[in-house]
Each structure stands twice: as C-alpha cells, then as structure tokens.
Design a protein around this motif. Structure first.
Motif, PDB file in Angstrom:
ATOM      1  N   ILE A 197       1.848 -13.908  30.418  1.00 56.09           N
ATOM      2  CA  ILE A 197       0.579 -14.681  30.024  1.00 56.09           C
ATOM      3  C   ILE A 197       1.086 -16.111  29.494  1.00 56.09           C
ATOM      4  O   ILE A 197       0.322 -16.952  30.106  1.00 56.09           O
ATOM      5  N   GLN A 198       2.322 -16.198  28.908  1.00 54.77           N
ATOM      6  CA  GLN A 198       2.774 -17.502  28.609  1.00 54.77           C
ATOM      7  C   GLN A 198       3.374 -18.419  29.821  1.00 54.77           C
ATOM      8  O   GLN A 198       2.821 -19.629  30.067  1.00 54.77           O
ATOM      9  N   VAL A 199       4.392 -17.951  30.367  1.00 58.25           N
ATOM     10  CA  VAL A 199       4.951 -18.687  31.557  1.00 58.25           C
ATOM     11  C   VAL A 199       3.916 -18.810  32.558  1.00 58.25           C
ATOM     12  O   VAL A 199       3.785 -20.073  33.285  1.00 58.25           O
ATOM     13  N   GLY A 200       2.964 -17.754  32.936  1.00 57.87           N
ATOM     14  CA  GLY A 200       2.143 -17.544  34.076  1.00 57.87           C
ATOM     15  C   GLY A 200       1.198 -18.907  33.961  1.00 57.87           C
ATOM     16  O   GLY A 200       0.909 -19.656  34.777  1.00 57.87           O
ATOM     17  N   ASN A 201       0.422 -18.965  32.645  1.00 59.50           N
ATOM     18  CA  ASN A 201      -0.543 -19.945  32.283  1.00 59.50           C
ATOM     19  C   ASN A 201       0.055 -21.190  32.589  1.00 59.50           C
ATOM     20  O   ASN A 201      -0.249 -22.306  32.907  1.00 59.50           O
ATOM     21  N   TYR A 202       1.493 -21.472  32.110  1.00 57.85           N
ATOM     22  CA  TYR A 202       2.227 -22.599  32.136  1.00 57.85           C
ATOM     23  C   TYR A 202       2.325 -23.011  33.616  1.00 57.85           C
ATOM     24  O   TYR A 202       1.955 -24.285  34.060  1.00 57.85           O
ATOM     25  N   LEU A 203       2.558 -22.450  34.738  1.00 63.51           N
ATOM     26  CA  LEU A 203       3.038 -22.520  36.090  1.00 63.51           C
ATOM     27  C   LEU A 203       1.747 -22.688  36.633  1.00 63.51           C
ATOM     28  O   LEU A 203       1.663 -23.945  37.041  1.00 63.51           O
ATOM     29  N   ARG A 204       0.626 -21.974  36.562  1.00 69.23           N
ATOM     30  CA  ARG A 204      -0.596 -22.326  37.098  1.00 69.23           C
ATOM     31  C   ARG A 204      -1.174 -23.537  36.712  1.00 69.23           C
ATOM     32  O   ARG A 204      -1.957 -24.331  37.365  1.00 69.23           O
ATOM     33  N   GLY A 205      -0.957 -23.781  35.352  1.00 71.07           N
ATOM     34  CA  GLY A 205      -1.451 -25.124  34.841  1.00 71.07           C
ATOM     35  C   GLY A 205      -0.774 -26.351  35.249  1.00 71.07           C
ATOM     36  O   GLY A 205      -1.403 -27.245  35.657  1.00 71.07           O
ATOM     37  N   GLN A 206       0.425 -26.257  35.384  1.00 74.48           N
ATOM     38  CA  GLN A 206       1.208 -27.383  35.909  1.00 74.48           C
ATOM     39  C   GLN A 206       0.773 -27.535  37.157  1.00 74.48           C
ATOM     40  O   GLN A 206       0.872 -28.748  37.702  1.00 74.48           O
ATOM     41  N   VAL A 207       0.778 -26.677  38.111  1.00 73.45           N
ATOM     42  CA  VAL A 207       0.399 -26.521  39.617  1.00 73.45           C
ATOM     43  C   VAL A 207      -1.092 -27.447  39.677  1.00 73.45           C
ATOM     44  O   VAL A 207      -1.121 -28.390  40.616  1.00 73.45           O
ATOM     45  N   LEU A 208      -1.852 -26.912  39.011  1.00 68.35           N
ATOM     46  CA  LEU A 208      -3.162 -27.561  38.866  1.00 68.35           C
ATOM     47  C   LEU A 208      -3.055 -28.833  38.775  1.00 68.35           C
ATOM     48  O   LEU A 208      -3.818 -29.812  39.214  1.00 68.35           O
ATOM     49  N   ASP A 209      -2.459 -29.144  37.519  1.00 71.08           N
ATOM     50  CA  ASP A 209      -2.385 -30.524  36.751  1.00 71.08           C
ATOM     51  C   ASP A 209      -1.538 -31.555  37.789  1.00 71.08           C
ATOM     52  O   ASP A 209      -2.215 -32.550  38.105  1.00 71.08           O
ATOM     53  N   ALA A 210      -0.682 -31.085  38.462  1.00 74.33           N
ATOM     54  CA  ALA A 210      -0.019 -31.924  39.336  1.00 74.33           C
ATOM     55  C   ALA A 210      -0.866 -32.258  40.762  1.00 74.33           C
ATOM     56  O   ALA A 210      -0.852 -33.439  41.189  1.00 74.33           O
ATOM     57  N   THR A 211      -1.536 -31.114  41.086  1.00 72.53           N
ATOM     58  CA  THR A 211      -2.257 -31.734  42.300  1.00 72.53           C
ATOM     59  C   THR A 211      -3.312 -32.594  41.878  1.00 72.53           C
ATOM     60  O   THR A 211      -3.629 -33.490  42.630  1.00 72.53           O
ATOM     61  N   ILE A 212      -4.169 -32.361  40.607  1.00 75.27           N
ATOM     62  CA  ILE A 212      -5.164 -33.427  40.388  1.00 75.27           C
ATOM     63  C   ILE A 212      -4.586 -34.765  40.014  1.00 75.27           C
ATOM     64  O   ILE A 212      -5.247 -35.791  40.822  1.00 75.27           O
ATOM     65  N   VAL A 213      -3.567 -34.835  39.424  1.00 76.99           N
ATOM     66  CA  VAL A 213      -2.739 -36.081  39.124  1.00 76.99           C
ATOM     67  C   VAL A 213      -2.276 -36.818  40.569  1.00 76.99           C
ATOM     68  O   VAL A 213      -2.410 -37.966  40.939  1.00 76.99           O
ATOM     69  N   GLY A 214      -1.870 -35.942  41.366  1.00 81.39           N
ATOM     70  CA  GLY A 214      -1.312 -36.444  42.706  1.00 81.39           C
ATOM     71  C   GLY A 214      -2.615 -36.997  43.646  1.00 81.39           C
ATOM     72  O   GLY A 214      -2.269 -37.981  44.059  1.00 81.39           O
TER      73      GLY A 214
END
Lengths: 345, 168
Positions: A197-214
């Motif tokens: 729950i916690q690390v999975g959400n973090y990872l998916r969130g980070q990847v989505l965030d990095a894609t949008i920012v990139g």
C-alpha cells in the motif's frame, strides 16, 4: 541463562546470515540492479494489468497487451525522438562552440579574478574547463546511455523479468509466504500488505509525477527555444524523483545551458520562471493527488538515504534510495509496533 | 503403469473435490460457480499446524479468516483461558479480520494436527480490484454471514435478559 544464550545465538545467526546475503548481493550487484529495475517496473505496471483483468482479460493476456502497448509507445518514441536526441548528444559531445558562451564565461572569470584576488584566485581557465565538461558529458552519454551492449542486455533481460513478475507475481508471493514459519506467517503477510500500500503508492506516484514534470519541462524549454530541451527535460523529470535536490538540479542545468546559449540572462530568467511555475503546479496539484496515501519520510532520512544510495550504486542508487528507505521504514515501524506480540527475535 | 497414473489423478481429483466441498459449505463462498471457486482456490494459503500450536494470539493484528480442512481448533479467551468454541473440519473463524484491522479478540490453538486454508484481506482486496463481480459476491456473502452472527448474538442477549428477569 540458557534462554539468554539461546537468544544471543539466534541474533548472531541472524547477523551472519544477513551479512552473507548482503555480501552475495553486492557481488552480483549488476544482476541485482536489473532485477530491482524490473521489479519496480512490474510494480508500477501491475495496476494496469489488474484493470485489464477487471475488464474480463486473464492475467497472461493482460500482460501481453501491456507489453504490446509499451512496444508501440517505445517504437513511436524511437522514431520521433531518437533523431533529435542523437543530434543533441552529438552537439553536446562537440562542446559549446558559441562565441556568446565564450564571452559570458570570460566575463565571469574576469569578475571572479578581479573580486576574489584576495583569496588567491588567479587564472581559472574556466573556458577550457567548460568545454571539457560539456564534451565529457557527451562522451559519458555515448559510452553509458547509448552503450549498445548494455542496452541490448537491458532490452532483452528487463522486459523478460518484468513479464514473468507481472504474470506470475502473485504465485511468487504465495511461494515466498509458504516458506515463512507459522508463527510469523500472518505478520509477514501483514507487512507485505502494508509495504504494497505505502511503498507501492509512493512508487507509482513518483513515476507519474516524474513523467508529468518531465513532459512539462521539455515542453517549456522547447517553447522557450532552449538548446538540448529534450535531454534537459527528460533529466529534469527523472531528477524530480529525488526530493529537494532533483528539481533544483534540473532547473540549474537548464539555466546554465540557456546562459551559455544566448550570452546573457534574458532567456535564463524565463527558464527560471518556467521551472518555478512547474514546481508550484507540481507541489500544489500533482503531488497531493498522487502521493496522498504513500509513506511519509522525514527530510533528514531522505538526505541520508540519497547519500548512501549514491555512494553504493551511483545515480540509480540515488533514484532507488527513497523507495528502499520507505520499505525499511514500514518494516521497522510495524515490527516495533508488533514486537511484544510477535517477539520477532 | 496406467493404474498408477489413474491413482495419482484420482487422488488429485479427490483432494480437489474435498476442498471444493468444504469451500461451498462456508457461507462466504456458498453458491459460487466452478470458475469462481477455482479463482478463490488460487489465492488461498494452505498451512499445517501441530497439536497445541498457536494459530494466532489474542491481540495480534488480524488479517483474515481460517477454514479448517482437517483437524480441531480451540478458541480461547484471555484472561483465564476461557474456552469459547471448539471447531472441526469445515468450520471457519476470524472472518471479521477481513473487514477491519482490529486486534484478534481471542486466541486460536490447534487441538489436533490441523490443515487450514487461509483467506486474507490483501487477496480479498485484490479480487475486488480485478474481478469486481466475484468480489461483490464474496462481500455480499460476508455481510450476510456477519448479519447472521449479529442476529444470533442478539438472540443470546435476549435469552440472557429473559433469564435474568426470571431469576429476579
């Protein structure tokens, strides 16, 4: 007394086994890196496979469909972006040859020499050093990023591992849990559940965030006419995964390139504004949406994790350090909370 | 040679039939079709416990329910190790943990060597996520089971109140 001896023996055995595992993992660190990248990719793509399953597909068909989609996306990106990317890398390899850039660097050097002479600053040779740095970045990209052999190994091995982790991940988890002794069985499942729950959400969130920012950074730099917009934009997106330092590093590189490109700070000021807007958008809209249910890690832990990750595994280590820190935090927190109940040692 | 293979397959068939029968008798999985039952069997964990081995302790974090395939289980409540129930083949316990993460309200101990099937919350959430139709069926049956337990508890409370009034 015998109880204490038994306890000490157990702790010593646990330490020896843990050390042996760490030594073994360090010895095969190249394979470990590939497996970690594949596992993270499988983890990020898992909800997509579950979504396709909820639409009536079985797991294998869902996994194959995702792979076909990814091949199509990578293929399109290859056709559209590779010419731009290779041109940017080859010009970067040649170094900055702009007269304006040389002028800016010379002016900056004169400023430093005249103002900091009391500190013993004499000749800095900034121009030569700058040319050296830019061409070495280009060389590094050619040898590391575009290294044909490593790309080939990664292109074959990573998707292979990702495919089987996605298809049979649940079975692997079940097999792993089946070897856990009865006493810790339910607790180990509970830990896996919390980590998921916690690390999975973090990872998916980070990847989505990095894609949008990139994407936003690439678009903004392209609109402003900054050289190497694609490389800097992709870098800014990836660097965004590293909290605090990443966004600053991405923006700093873009500012330096824009100053060297034009010879003044006019374009650089627009670049700074663009990065501030992206950062505000990221902090106020994207991050609260994608990271709300993920593990919280203190800034000091983040700093230490990044330093240790960077020391052990370089840039990849820095990128992976935060999820690993989150993973350890969940295990330690839940183990301490439940220590008395389960008497783990 | 053929007989040996036939025997192996017969054994596997029998084992599968036993699991199906036990699962279909559990209210949570009642009326599931063959396809759904197969999906459920894939996510269940099978564990073996020795006599007097603790399955879970009162106060532990609960994650799901246990179904007794073979053996006997005692449910004990502390303080005083007061025995609440003795469960046998085909019985189940701990289903409330599928819905909340509250600590276990009693201790479960294997009275005889046991084979248990375990159905846990992460797997239930996973099923709801990727097979909402089956997830809905299980949740409905789970709600029904808990409703039945509530009715039975209300009945017992009523009986106790009635008894108390008569005693007075």
């Amino acid at each position: 007394m015998s109880d204490n001896t038994n306890k000490l023996f157990k702790i010593a055995l646990l330490l020896i086994i843990s050390s042996a595992i760490i030594v073994f993992l360090v010895a095969i660190s190249n394979i470990v890196k590939l497996i970690i990248i594949a596992a993270l990719l499988a983890y990020v793509l898992d909800p997509l496979a579950s979504f396709l399953e909820s639409r009536g597909m079985n797991r294998t068909t869902a996994t194959i469909s995702i792979f076909l989609l990814l091949i199509a996306v990578v293929g399109i990106a290859y056709v559209l972006l590779l010419p731009v990317l290779s041109e940017e890398i080859s010009t970067l390899k040649e170094g900055f040859s702009s007269e304006k850039a040389d002028l800016v660097i010379s002016r900056f050097e004169n400023f430093l020499v005249s103002n900091l002479s009391f500190l013993g600053v004499k000749e800095l040779n900034l121009l030569d050093r700058m040319h050296g740095i830019t061409s070495s970045i280009g060389d590094w990209m050619v040898t590391h990023v575009l290294d044909a052999a490593s790309i080939l190994v990664s292109i074959i091995l990573i998707p292979f591992i990702v495919f089987f982790l996605m298809k049979d991940g649940r079975q692997f988890k079940k097999e792993f849990v089946s070897i856990v002794p009865n006493r810790y069985f339910e607790f180990s499942l509970y830990l896996l559940h919390k980590i998921n729950i916690q690390v999975g959400n973090y990872l998916r969130g980070q990847v989505l965030d990095a894609t949008i920012v990139g994407l936003l950074a690439t678009g903004a730099l392209w609109l402003l006419g900054v050289k190497y917009f694609l490389i800097i934009g992709v870098f800014a997106g990836m660097a965004n995964i590293i909290p605090y330092f990443g966004p600053i590093t991405g923006a700093t590189i873009a500012v330096i390139v824009s100053v060297l490109q034009t010879g003044d700070f006019h374009l650089a000021s627009y670049v700074v504004i663009a990065f501030i807007i992206i950062k505000l958008f990221d902090d106020t809209i994207i991050l609260p949406m994608v990271m709300s249910k993920s593990v919280h890690i203190s800034p000091l832990t983040v700093l230490l994790a990044i330093m240790i990750g960077g020391q052990l595994f370089g840039i990849l280590g820095m990128l992976l350090s935060i999820p690993v820190a989150g993973f350890i935090k969940v295990i330690v927190h839940e183990s301490i909370t439940n220590y008395r109940r389960y008497r783990v040692v | 040679m053929i007989n040996m293979w036939e025997n192996i397959f017969k054994f596997r068939q029998k084992h599968a039939d036993d699991t199906d029968k036990i699962l279909l008798n559990i209210p949570v999985f009642k009326n599931l079709n063959h396809h759904d039952l197969r999906a459920i069997k894939r996510i269940l964990h099978q564990r073996e416990y020795r006599t007097n081995e603790v399955i879970f302790n009162q106060g532990d974090v609960g994650l799901g329910m246990y179904i007794i395939m073979r053996g006997e289980v005692e449910i004990i409540c502390n303080p005083g190790r007061h025995m609440l129930a003795e469960l046998q083949d085909g019985d189940f316990f701990g289903e409330l943990a599928l819905l909340d993460e509250a600590p276990r309200s009693a201790t479960a101990v294997a009275k005889k060597p046991c084979v248990l099937l375990c159905f846990f919350k992460p797997e239930l959430l996973d099923i709801i996520n990727r097979n909402p139709k089956l997830g809905g069926k299980i949740l409905f049956r789970l709600a029904w089971t808990i409703g039945e337990r509530l009715k039975s508890t209300n009945e017992k409370i009523r009986e106790l109140c009635f008894q108390k009034k008569n005693d007075e």
